[in-house]
Design a protein around this motif. Sequence first.
Motif, mmCIF file in Angstrom:
data_model
loop_
_atom_site.group_PDB
_atom_site.id
_atom_site.type_symbol
_atom_site.label_atom_id
_atom_site.label_comp_id
_atom_site.label_asym_id
_atom_site.label_seq_id
_atom_site.Cartn_x
_atom_site.Cartn_y
_atom_site.Cartn_z
ATOM 1 N N TYR A 196 55.411 27.502 12.785
ATOM 2 C CA TYR A 196 55.556 28.593 11.542
ATOM 3 C C TYR A 196 56.223 30.245 12.391
ATOM 4 O O TYR A 196 56.010 30.059 13.571
ATOM 5 N N PHE A 197 55.772 31.233 11.906
ATOM 6 C CA PHE A 197 56.817 31.845 12.767
ATOM 7 C C PHE A 197 56.671 32.964 12.296
ATOM 8 O O PHE A 197 55.992 33.502 11.271
ATOM 9 N N SER A 198 55.854 33.545 13.261
ATOM 10 C CA SER A 198 55.040 35.485 13.018
ATOM 11 C C SER A 198 56.049 36.604 13.363
ATOM 12 O O SER A 198 56.922 36.724 14.790
ATOM 13 N N ILE A 199 55.987 37.666 12.954
ATOM 14 C CA ILE A 199 57.156 38.656 13.025
ATOM 15 C C ILE A 199 55.765 39.162 14.208
ATOM 16 O O ILE A 199 54.500 39.777 14.545
ATOM 17 N N VAL A 200 56.767 39.140 15.376
ATOM 18 C CA VAL A 200 56.136 40.513 16.368
ATOM 19 C C VAL A 200 56.467 41.751 16.727
ATOM 20 O O VAL A 200 57.985 42.359 16.334
ATOM 21 N N ILE A 201 56.466 42.637 17.340
ATOM 22 C CA ILE A 201 55.985 44.338 17.365
ATOM 23 C C ILE A 201 57.512 44.268 18.420
ATOM 24 O O ILE A 201 57.816 43.284 18.990
ATOM 25 N N GLU A 202 58.925 45.134 17.342
ATOM 26 C CA GLU A 202 59.871 45.165 18.474
ATOM 27 C C GLU A 202 59.240 46.688 19.639
ATOM 28 O O GLU A 202 58.957 47.731 18.603
ATOM 29 N N GLY A 241 43.981 43.972 37.452
ATOM 30 C CA GLY A 241 43.902 43.161 38.064
ATOM 31 C C GLY A 241 44.078 43.255 39.382
ATOM 32 O O GLY A 241 43.733 44.515 39.849
ATOM 33 N N ARG A 242 43.496 42.332 40.080
ATOM 34 C CA ARG A 242 43.903 42.622 41.870
ATOM 35 C C ARG A 242 45.405 43.424 41.609
ATOM 36 O O ARG A 242 45.538 43.449 41.456
ATOM 37 N N SER A 243 45.217 43.987 43.040
ATOM 38 C CA SER A 243 46.343 44.368 43.974
ATOM 39 C C SER A 243 47.046 43.259 43.765
ATOM 40 O O SER A 243 47.001 42.718 44.738
ATOM 41 N N ASN A 244 48.749 43.699 43.526
ATOM 42 C CA ASN A 244 49.846 42.992 43.563
ATOM 43 C C ASN A 244 50.184 42.010 42.286
ATOM 44 O O ASN A 244 50.474 40.663 43.048
ATOM 45 N N ALA A 245 48.615 41.729 41.618
ATOM 46 C CA ALA A 245 48.532 40.427 40.611
ATOM 47 C C ALA A 245 49.908 40.759 39.550
ATOM 48 O O ALA A 245 50.168 39.835 38.764
ATOM 49 N N GLY A 246 50.809 41.730 39.652
ATOM 50 C CA GLY A 246 52.331 41.930 39.208
ATOM 51 C C GLY A 246 52.079 42.479 37.660
ATOM 52 O O GLY A 246 51.900 42.821 36.448
ATOM 53 N N LYS A 247 50.748 43.835 38.024
ATOM 54 C CA LYS A 247 50.569 44.406 36.401
ATOM 55 C C LYS A 247 51.272 45.421 36.236
ATOM 56 O O LYS A 247 52.530 45.823 34.958
ATOM 57 N N SER A 248 52.300 46.462 37.259
ATOM 58 C CA SER A 248 53.345 46.951 37.173
ATOM 59 C C SER A 248 55.225 46.575 36.123
ATOM 60 O O SER A 248 55.390 46.521 35.207
ATOM 61 N N SER A 249 54.828 45.566 37.189
ATOM 62 C CA SER A 249 56.358 44.517 36.388
ATOM 63 C C SER A 249 56.079 43.827 35.569
ATOM 64 O O SER A 249 56.774 43.888 34.421
ATOM 65 N N LEU A 250 54.783 43.312 34.787
ATOM 66 C CA LEU A 250 54.225 43.088 33.271
ATOM 67 C C LEU A 250 54.719 44.024 32.294
ATOM 68 O O LEU A 250 54.812 43.568 31.472
ATOM 69 N N ILE A 251 54.642 45.474 32.611
ATOM 70 C CA ILE A 251 54.385 46.122 31.482
ATOM 71 C C ILE A 251 55.726 46.696 31.506
ATOM 72 O O ILE A 251 56.696 46.708 30.041
ATOM 73 N N ASN A 252 56.755 46.370 32.727
ATOM 74 C CA ASN A 252 58.216 46.675 32.274
ATOM 75 C C ASN A 252 58.535 45.387 31.559
ATOM 76 O O ASN A 252 59.681 45.906 30.800
ATOM 77 N N MET A 253 58.203 44.793 31.644
ATOM 78 C CA MET A 253 59.002 43.166 31.001
ATOM 79 C C MET A 253 58.618 43.243 29.557
ATOM 80 O O MET A 253 59.287 42.915 28.881
ATOM 81 N N ILE A 254 57.127 43.933 29.321
ATOM 82 C CA ILE A 254 56.555 43.582 27.921
ATOM 83 C C ILE A 254 57.554 44.557 27.170
ATOM 84 O O ILE A 254 58.263 44.445 26.482
ATOM 85 N N SER A 310 52.132 33.735 31.730
ATOM 86 C CA SER A 310 53.529 34.658 32.171
ATOM 87 C C SER A 310 54.489 34.681 33.574
ATOM 88 O O SER A 310 53.911 34.557 34.565
ATOM 89 N N SER A 311 55.740 35.440 33.154
ATOM 90 C CA SER A 311 56.494 35.587 34.475
ATOM 91 C C SER A 311 57.490 36.754 34.655
ATOM 92 O O SER A 311 58.360 36.575 33.262
ATOM 93 N N ALA A 312 56.890 38.126 34.984
ATOM 94 C CA ALA A 312 57.752 39.166 35.147
ATOM 95 C C ALA A 312 59.511 38.962 35.418
ATOM 96 O O ALA A 312 60.260 39.454 34.651
ATOM 97 N N LEU A 313 60.068 37.891 35.956
ATOM 98 C CA LEU A 313 61.330 37.830 36.809
ATOM 99 C C LEU A 313 61.790 36.793 35.569
ATOM 100 O O LEU A 313 62.924 37.151 35.485
ATOM 101 N N LYS A 314 60.853 35.787 35.270
ATOM 102 C CA LYS A 314 61.439 34.903 33.794
ATOM 103 C C LYS A 314 61.570 35.774 32.370
ATOM 104 O O LYS A 314 62.257 34.557 31.597
ATOM 105 N N ARG A 337 56.280 36.854 27.107
ATOM 106 C CA ARG A 337 56.024 38.348 26.078
ATOM 107 C C ARG A 337 56.317 38.694 25.250
ATOM 108 O O ARG A 337 54.755 39.182 24.263
ATOM 109 N N MET A 338 56.463 37.411 23.953
ATOM 110 C CA MET A 338 56.070 37.052 22.990
ATOM 111 C C MET A 338 54.683 37.522 22.533
ATOM 112 O O MET A 338 54.286 37.798 22.007
ATOM 113 N N GLU A 339 53.889 36.233 23.166
ATOM 114 C CA GLU A 339 52.082 36.401 23.523
ATOM 115 C C GLU A 339 51.517 37.457 23.797
ATOM 116 O O GLU A 339 50.814 37.805 22.408
#
Length: 211
Positions: free
Chosen positions: A15-21, A49-62, A192-196, A200-202
């Motif tokens: 099924y398809f679910s609408i996700v915010i843009e 999370g732990r330092s260097n877990a990728g918080k900032s990169s993940l927010i940029n990706m989201i 998740s992977s900020a690089l790949k 993001r949708m999840e």
Amino acid sequence: MCLLCVFDKVSGLIYFSIVIEIVKAEFIKSAALPRDYPGGNLPEFAFFGRSNAGKSSLINMITGRKSLVKTGSTPGMTRLINFFRINDSFVLTDLPGYGFARRSAAETAAFDRMLADYSSSRSQLRAFFFLMDSRRPPAQVEKDSVEYFSNLGIDVILVSTKSDKLNNSMRSSSKKNLSAFFDLAPEKIIFSSALKKTGRMELLKEIEIRL
């Protein structure tokens, strides 16, 4: 809005679910003390999370922004709570990471107080996205943190970051281990992977259902 394709393992249906843009993302301010937090009552979602877990990169990706949050190769760069307004409808917060070896005892105590003040006093806080480097096995401090937030009545979403560093077998094993360690259903853990740009949708869906 955008569509998220979801496979229901129980029914066998897709099924398809609408996700915010994300159409607007802006930095509000940095703060350490509750009196300095931004006003308003927009729903808030914290990344921790732990330092260097990728918080900032993940927010940029989201948010689909390359440099909304400053990133760097040196762990422990984030020392304050950084607030970002998204779509003028909710707020993302980037919290300092724990486990940074170069912090003094006084800095560690101040960090613990800042986290406790934020998590216990921010009434609009909807959930913590708790980030863990997928290559690193979880420790007791992770379990204690999840229990601490949960006992405050705050939803905790486990996010295993940098999953591009794992092959399929390693990812499957990691998910199984995390599920057992946190006593959580495997499907509740987001890889998740900020690089790949995976996961993001999840992640956006977890935000959307709490708005």
